[in-house]
Design an enzyme around this catalytic site. Structure first.
Site, PDB file in Angstrom:
ATOM      1  N   HIS A 269     -59.604 134.156  75.405  1.00  0.00           N
ATOM      2  CA  HIS A 269     -59.696 135.417  76.150  1.00  0.00           C
ATOM      3  C   HIS A 269     -58.337 136.136  76.180  1.00  0.00           C
ATOM      4  O   HIS A 269     -58.229 137.303  75.775  1.00  0.00           O
ATOM      5  CB  HIS A 269     -60.172 135.111  77.585  1.00  0.00           C
ATOM      6  CG  HIS A 269     -60.299 136.312  78.460  1.00  0.00           C
ATOM      7  ND1 HIS A 269     -61.506 136.916  78.728  1.00  0.00           N
ATOM      8  CD2 HIS A 269     -59.377 137.042  79.136  1.00  0.00           C
ATOM      9  CE1 HIS A 269     -61.324 137.954  79.516  1.00  0.00           C
ATOM     10  NE2 HIS A 269     -60.025 138.058  79.789  1.00  0.00           N
ATOM     11  N   GLU A 270     -57.315 135.439  76.627  1.00  0.00           N
ATOM     12  CA  GLU A 270     -55.998 136.088  76.745  1.00  0.00           C
ATOM     13  C   GLU A 270     -55.448 136.467  75.372  1.00  0.00           C
ATOM     14  O   GLU A 270     -54.752 137.474  75.228  1.00  0.00           O
ATOM     15  CB  GLU A 270     -55.016 135.198  77.509  1.00  0.00           C
ATOM     16  CG  GLU A 270     -55.427 134.850  78.953  1.00  0.00           C
ATOM     17  CD  GLU A 270     -55.759 136.067  79.830  1.00  0.00           C
ATOM     18  OE1 GLU A 270     -55.209 137.158  79.585  1.00  0.00           O
ATOM     19  OE2 GLU A 270     -56.589 135.913  80.756  1.00  0.00           O
ATOM     20  N   HIS A 273     -56.710 139.825  74.433  1.00  0.00           N
ATOM     21  CA  HIS A 273     -55.859 140.874  75.010  1.00  0.00           C
ATOM     22  C   HIS A 273     -54.572 141.028  74.184  1.00  0.00           C
ATOM     23  O   HIS A 273     -54.132 142.138  73.881  1.00  0.00           O
ATOM     24  CB  HIS A 273     -55.465 140.510  76.447  1.00  0.00           C
ATOM     25  CG  HIS A 273     -56.544 140.697  77.474  1.00  0.00           C
ATOM     26  ND1 HIS A 273     -57.136 141.913  77.714  1.00  0.00           N
ATOM     27  CD2 HIS A 273     -57.111 139.821  78.355  1.00  0.00           C
ATOM     28  CE1 HIS A 273     -58.037 141.769  78.704  1.00  0.00           C
ATOM     29  NE2 HIS A 273     -58.037 140.519  79.101  1.00  0.00           N
ATOM     30  N   GLU A 299     -60.478 144.742  78.285  1.00  0.00           N
ATOM     31  CA  GLU A 299     -61.368 143.614  78.537  1.00  0.00           C
ATOM     32  C   GLU A 299     -62.394 143.472  77.403  1.00  0.00           C
ATOM     33  O   GLU A 299     -62.879 142.379  77.137  1.00  0.00           O
ATOM     34  CB  GLU A 299     -62.049 143.808  79.896  1.00  0.00           C
ATOM     35  CG  GLU A 299     -62.652 142.557  80.514  1.00  0.00           C
ATOM     36  CD  GLU A 299     -61.641 141.469  80.878  1.00  0.00           C
ATOM     37  OE1 GLU A 299     -60.410 141.708  80.853  1.00  0.00           O
ATOM     38  OE2 GLU A 299     -62.089 140.355  81.180  1.00  0.00           O
TER      39      GLU A 299
HETATM   40 ZN    ZN Z   1     -59.173 139.736  80.763  1.00  0.00          ZN
END
Ligand code: ZN
Length: 508
Positions: A269-270, A273, A299
């Site tokens: 997830h990170e 980003h 997101e």
């Molecule tokens: Zn996030």
């Protein structure tokens, strides 16, 4: 452009570069605070942060910036909307207007209210006693209202707040999207609940050595395309991604020694980003354009990699052998199909941050509705827990046993933050809408993923989305990239297909 224009543009860029440097220096200090700073540093750090933020703000809202924008606006009017110069002037103007509209005393009231309310929220949550927090939430609702009034709006106060985070989106557009989501997901959630035993994920709740979890996860995310020559990873209590420019984008993770998903999917997830930040064009570095388009669009990148890629079957066809050889004892007797099913287990739960792909948006829908009702005076703060619990029961089918796991669970409302939550849902929807277009443009995407080749997908995202930074609003991006307005349809089709298959729902 005329020589005079480029002189003014150069001057504007000089000021914006300083503002960016000050903000990035503050971000480095914040990263340090969350990772390595000793507890004794808290007070000094708060002073340093406040000084840097104040200097950046003062430099930005100066009359000089206002004059330069006035002059440049006429001059860039004939340039294409997506040109670097026109975009810089347009986006800087938007930020500038927002910052000058909010009076200094309101900015200070908002900062103070957040700092004051936080310990009472913490105590109310620990003691499971909503009334301890209620007076502070009342104050915060009033400040959200004052902020909306200061920013100005045509129809609904929430319009002003959502525009702060997701430029040009309206409450009406969000209401339509959430209504569509509710109609589609509520029955899906109850169908899944009736087939809950179709997926067994118990083996994911075993002892996984923390160092090995990080090492394995980092191998995977570098293969996805997170560039560690321009990044690094550390541990923190609340995972996040932060960027100090094209050459330095960092992520943090937290690890549960007894559950595989937290560290692994947190890293993916990170990294999603981080890859977004690493893909923004260097041409717009040290300007307000050099960042993600909005929290929701940001997101979409983390969710795309985490869920649409990282929780897909081709992904685990590729990675299952290596995860199994990294954790042979824990995954003995498990096969690739069982692993894929386990990481996708869906079940209604009380806590938003632990929610799965299907149920997550219902947690956001509930908050979006309640924020609006409180802001418009239709719901009194004292009645919030009751309203929360009733809606939770109707959307997710479960009884909320206490306010700690109900209306008190998120930190957000301890500050003045109405309008932030919808970004999480927008991320899910935008990710799915982009992925439909990716699949049209890269027909053999699944075969590539199964072969462990992620470069074509990342290159597509860079070209169509990442490089532009903040040039376009979320709606503009969706129109440009997918030819359609931002909508829920792609995401709804995706979860129906995926979870219908996982839970055998079409057999009913
Ligand atoms: Zn996030």
């Amino acid at each position: 452009m005329a020589g005079n224009t480029s002189g003014k543009l150069r001057k504007l860029r000089e000021i914006l570069a300083e503002v960016t440097d000050l903000s990035r220096a503050a971000a480095v200090l914040e990263w340090d605070q969350e990772t390595y700073m000793p507890p004794g540093g808290v007070e000094g750090r708060a002073e340093q942060q406040s000084t840097l933020h104040r200097l950046a703000h003062v430099r930005f809202v100066s009359d000089e910036v206002g004059r330069l924008l006035d002059d440049l606006e006429g001059e860039v009017a004939s340039l294409p909307h997506d040109s670097y110069e026109a975009s810089l002037v347009r986006v800087t103007r938007r930020d500038y207007q927002q910052q000058i509209k909010v009076p200094t005393d309101l900015v200070e009231d908002i900062a103070r209210a957040g700092a004051t309310a936080r310990p009472f929220w913490e105590k109310a949550r620990t003691d499971n006693e909503f009334s301890l927090f209620a007076p502070y939430l009342e104050k915060n609702v009033e400040l959200n209202r004052r902020l909306a009034d200061a920013l100005g709006y045509e129809k609904r106060p929430y319009d002003a707040l959502i525009d702060l985070y997701e430029p040009a989106l309206t409450t009406r557009q969000l209401e339509a999207i959430f209504a569509e989501l509710r109609t589609a997901i509520v029955p899906l959630v109850s169908d899944i609940a009736r087939h809950a035993d179709a997926i067994d994920d118990r083996f994911l709740h075993a002892d996984f050595a923390p160092e090995l979890q990080v090492k394995y996860g980092m191998q995977v995310v570098t293969q996805l395309g997170y560039d560690l020559e321009r990044g690094r990873q550390d541990i923190s209590a609340h995972p996040f991604e932060t960027s100090f420019g094209p050459g330095d984008t960092r992520i943090t993770t937290r690890i549960s020694p007894g559950f595989f998903n937290m560290c692994f999917f947190g890293l993916v997830h990170e990294s999603g980003h981080a890859m977004y930040q690493q893909g923004i064009s260097e041409e717009i570095d040290r300007t307000p354009l050099w960042d993600g388009a909005s929290p929701g669009v940001h997101e979409s990148q983390s969710r795309l990699w985490e869920n649409l890629v990282g929780r897909s079957q081709p992904f685990w066809r590729h990675f299952f052998p290596s995860v199994q050889s990294t954790f042979p004892a824990q995954l003995r007797g498990v096969d690739e199909e069982g692993f894929y099913r386990a990481v996708n287990k869906s079940h209604p739960s009380l806590i938003r941050v632990e929610a799965d792909e299907v149920t997550y948006n219902l947690h956001i829908l509930l908050r979006f509705e309640l924020e609006n009702e409180m802001l418009e005076g239709k719901l009194k703060v004292k009645d919030l827990p009751e309203a929360w619990n009733a809606r939770f029961k109707s959307y997710l089918g479960i009884d909320v046993p206490n306010d700690r796991d109900g209306a008190l669970q998120d930190i957000h409302w301890s500050g003045v933050s109405f309008g932030i939550f919808p970004g999480y849902t927008l991320g899910n929807l935008i990710g799915a809408q982009l992925m439909e277009k990716v699949r049209a443009d890269i027909p053999d995407l699944d075969a590539q993923i199964e072969a462990g080749e992620f470069a074509p997908l990342l290159a597509w995202l860079r070209k169509n989305l990442h490089q532009h930074g903040r040039k376009f609003t979320p709606n503009e991006l969706m129109e440009r990239i997918t030819g359609k307005p931002l909508a829920a349809a792609a995401w709804i089709a995706y979860v129906r297909r995926k979870f219908g298959a996982l839970y055998g729902l079409e057999k009913d």
